[in-house]
Design a protein around this motif. Structure first.
Motif, PDB file in Angstrom:
ATOM      1  N   THR A   8       0.863  -1.183   0.000  1.00 13.69           N
ATOM      2  CA  THR A   8       0.000   0.000   0.000  1.00 13.69           C
ATOM      3  C   THR A   8       0.901   1.236   0.000  1.00 13.69           C
ATOM      4  OG1 THR A   8      -0.166   0.272   2.404  1.00 13.69           O
ATOM      5  CG2 THR A   8      -1.703  -1.281   1.350  1.00 13.69           C
ATOM      6  N   LEU A  32      -0.795  -0.747  -4.533  1.00 12.14           N
ATOM      7  CA  LEU A  32      -2.065  -0.049  -4.308  1.00 12.14           C
ATOM      8  C   LEU A  32      -1.758   1.382  -3.888  1.00 12.14           C
ATOM      9  CD1 LEU A  32      -5.182  -1.433  -2.512  1.00 12.14           C
ATOM     10  CD2 LEU A  32      -4.279   0.787  -1.836  1.00 12.14           C
ATOM     11  N   ASP A  33      -2.384   2.352  -4.562  1.00 15.64           N
ATOM     12  CA  ASP A  33      -2.113   3.757  -4.257  1.00 15.64           C
ATOM     13  C   ASP A  33      -3.280   4.608  -4.741  1.00 15.64           C
ATOM     14  OD1 ASP A  33      -0.705   6.419  -4.067  1.00 15.64           O
ATOM     15  OD2 ASP A  33       1.024   5.109  -3.761  1.00 15.64           O
ATOM     16  N   ASN A  34      -3.588   5.679  -4.005  1.00 21.91           N
ATOM     17  CA  ASN A  34      -4.639   6.606  -4.458  1.00 21.91           C
ATOM     18  C   ASN A  34      -4.057   7.854  -5.114  1.00 21.91           C
ATOM     19  OD1 ASN A  34      -3.607   7.979  -2.250  1.00 21.91           O
ATOM     20  ND2 ASN A  34      -5.596   8.452  -1.339  1.00 21.91           N
ATOM     21  N   ILE A  55      -3.124  -0.897  -8.743  1.00 16.61           N
ATOM     22  CA  ILE A  55      -4.531  -0.639  -8.437  1.00 16.61           C
ATOM     23  C   ILE A  55      -4.652   0.752  -7.836  1.00 16.61           C
ATOM     24  CG2 ILE A  55      -6.531  -1.338  -7.058  1.00 16.61           C
ATOM     25  CD1 ILE A  55      -5.431  -4.161  -6.999  1.00 16.61           C
ATOM     26  N   ARG A  56      -5.516   1.577  -8.437  1.00 15.49           N
ATOM     27  CA  ARG A  56      -5.817   2.884  -7.838  1.00 15.49           C
ATOM     28  C   ARG A  56      -6.930   2.689  -6.806  1.00 15.49           C
ATOM     29  NH1 ARG A  56      -5.828   8.600  -9.195  1.00 15.49           N
ATOM     30  NH2 ARG A  56      -4.784   8.178 -11.176  1.00 15.49           N
ATOM     31  N   HIS A  57      -6.603   2.900  -5.558  1.00 16.31           N
ATOM     32  CA  HIS A  57      -7.573   2.681  -4.487  1.00 16.31           C
ATOM     33  C   HIS A  57      -7.126   3.449  -3.241  1.00 16.31           C
ATOM     34  CE1 HIS A  57     -10.687   0.510  -2.221  1.00 16.31           C
ATOM     35  NE2 HIS A  57      -9.801   0.423  -1.241  1.00 16.31           N
ATOM     36  N   ASP A  58      -8.086   3.928  -2.476  1.00 18.60           N
ATOM     37  CA  ASP A  58      -7.823   4.607  -1.212  1.00 18.60           C
ATOM     38  C   ASP A  58      -7.945   3.593  -0.085  1.00 18.60           C
ATOM     39  OD1 ASP A  58      -7.955   6.171   1.150  1.00 18.60           O
ATOM     40  OD2 ASP A  58      -8.691   7.890  -0.003  1.00 18.60           O
ATOM     41  N   ILE A  59      -6.865   3.365   0.662  1.00 20.78           N
ATOM     42  CA  ILE A  59      -6.859   2.310   1.670  1.00 20.78           C
ATOM     43  C   ILE A  59      -7.763   2.633   2.854  1.00 20.78           C
ATOM     44  CG2 ILE A  59      -4.908   3.129   3.064  1.00 20.78           C
ATOM     45  CD1 ILE A  59      -5.756  -0.514   1.968  1.00 20.78           C
ATOM     46  N   LEU A  61     -10.749   2.919   2.476  1.00 15.40           N
ATOM     47  CA  LEU A  61     -11.928   2.138   2.094  1.00 15.40           C
ATOM     48  C   LEU A  61     -11.543   0.668   2.011  1.00 15.40           C
ATOM     49  CD1 LEU A  61     -13.161   4.487  -0.777  1.00 15.40           C
ATOM     50  CD2 LEU A  61     -13.988   4.427   1.587  1.00 15.40           C
ATOM     51  N   ILE A  63     -10.942  -3.157   0.876  1.00 14.07           N
ATOM     52  CA  ILE A  63     -10.652  -3.823  -0.384  1.00 14.07           C
ATOM     53  C   ILE A  63     -10.369  -5.293  -0.070  1.00 14.07           C
ATOM     54  CG2 ILE A  63      -8.192  -3.234  -0.287  1.00 14.07           C
ATOM     55  CD1 ILE A  63      -8.274  -3.053  -3.388  1.00 14.07           C
ATOM     56  N   ASN A  99      -8.066  -1.658   7.864  1.00 12.96           N
ATOM     57  CA  ASN A  99      -8.376  -2.406   6.642  1.00 12.96           C
ATOM     58  C   ASN A  99      -7.286  -3.415   6.284  1.00 12.96           C
ATOM     59  OD1 ASN A  99     -10.918  -1.266   6.175  1.00 12.96           O
ATOM     60  ND2 ASN A  99     -10.061   0.496   5.106  1.00 12.96           N
TER      61      ASN A  99
END
Length: 322
Positions: A8, A32-34, A55-59, A61, A63, A99
């Protein structure tokens, strides 16, 4: 043994170098990074590798992924970034930890928390051993980062004690090297950027405050060693360079290495800025067989060469004051 590994904050300064090392080792790496403070350019060279996934994602939230190991590096780590949105910073430390720990519990994965020397605050003990509990202002401008990381350490240890999650905690001291964000507010990137532009170099206070600077390759090596330590050692363990320099000494060295004519100017010291910072790395030496090897001068030469190679217009200052 090859593993499926989640990183992350994997497109950040340290995260991208960690992803690079793990990919080279042959592991199946999920980054994983936003992109709140990081750059997609940091991992562009890995996108065509069959064992790398972005993967573009905010940790903050949830997953759901199936992994063997998690390196939790997601959090703005420089004053210019974490003070830009302090609530977001605190959410990333707390909700992000919840998370990744939930995922680790479900997958029975090992999980490493990238904590920070900032948990020691403005230390009354020098150098700082892991047993020192710190002197942190819980309502100051830096508290979003300092207290967020302290709370994350508590969560990691509670998941370990209550649920048997195999955790590792490293406390990272000042780190520098190529791919630092030029406007992250860190002293190394500030000084190099100002020197190359021929601008005045800003020193906060009289420049007598000290820091210890660890090159990025040494830091990544220490992080990987901690994840792979043989026994059930959870840490926390300090990772950093025990050589101590004043901020003024760093500024003068940057001016020398860049050949700049920049002048050193002083501005008031920011609130809660630590006056001294130096790690006691006896535990890292004994448990991990680790200590940094890169001298500051050589590390700065490599970092300056990278700063000269980039188009700085591609980077956005995070706050109006930069």
């Amino acid at each position: 043994m090859l593993k499926r590994i989640l990183v992350t904050g994997g497109a950040g300064f340290l995260g991208s170098h960690l992803c690079e090392r793990l990919v080279e080792m042959g592991h199946d790496v999920i980054c994983l990074d936003n992109f709140f403070t990081s750059q997609k350019a940091n991992v562009m060279h890995l996108l065509d590798r069959p064992n790398f996934e972005l993967i573009r994602h905010d940790i903050t939230l949830p997953i759901w992924l199936e992994v063997d190991e998690i390196y939790n590096l997601a959090c703005p780590a420089a004053p210019g970034h974490y003070q830009y949105n302090p609530i977001k910073t605190m959410k990333t430390s707390l909700m992000g930890s919840i998370n990744v720990l939930g995922m680790a519990k479900r997958c029975r994965a090992k999980v490493l928390q990238a904590s920070t020397s900032e948990v020691y605050g403005d230390p009354e003990v020098h150098p700082q051993p892991e047993s020192y509990r710190g002197a942190v202002n819980p309502i100051g401008q830096r508290a979003c980062y300092d207290e967020g990381k302290r709370a994350a350490e508590a969560l990691f240890m509670d998941y370990h004690r209550m649920n048997g999650v195999p955790v590792r905690i490293v406390r990272i001291f000042n780190t520098y090297g190529p791919r630092m964000h030029p406007y992250d507010g860190r002293v190394v990137s500030n000084f190099i950027r100002q020197a190359l532009a021929g601008e005045d170099i800003t020193i906060y206070g009289d420049g007598s405050q000290t820091r210890s600077f660890c090159y990025r390759d040494d830091m990544v090596e220490g992080i990987i060693r901690m994840m792979n330590v043989a026994d059930n050692f959870t840490g926390p363990v300090n990772l950093g360079n025990p050589e101590e320099f004043t901020i003024r000494e760093l500024a003068e060295l940057v001016v020398e290495l860049t050949g700049s004519r920049s002048r050193l100017i002083s501005k008031p010291l920011p609130p809660d800025d630590p006056t001294r910072r130096r790690p006691d790395i006896a535990l890292a030496k004994s448990k991990l067989g680790w200590q940094p090897t890169m001298p500051l001068r050589e590390g700065l030469e490599r970092t300056i060469a990278w700063f000269r190679s980039i188009d700085i217009s591609h980077y956005r200052p995070p706050t109006p004051r930069y």
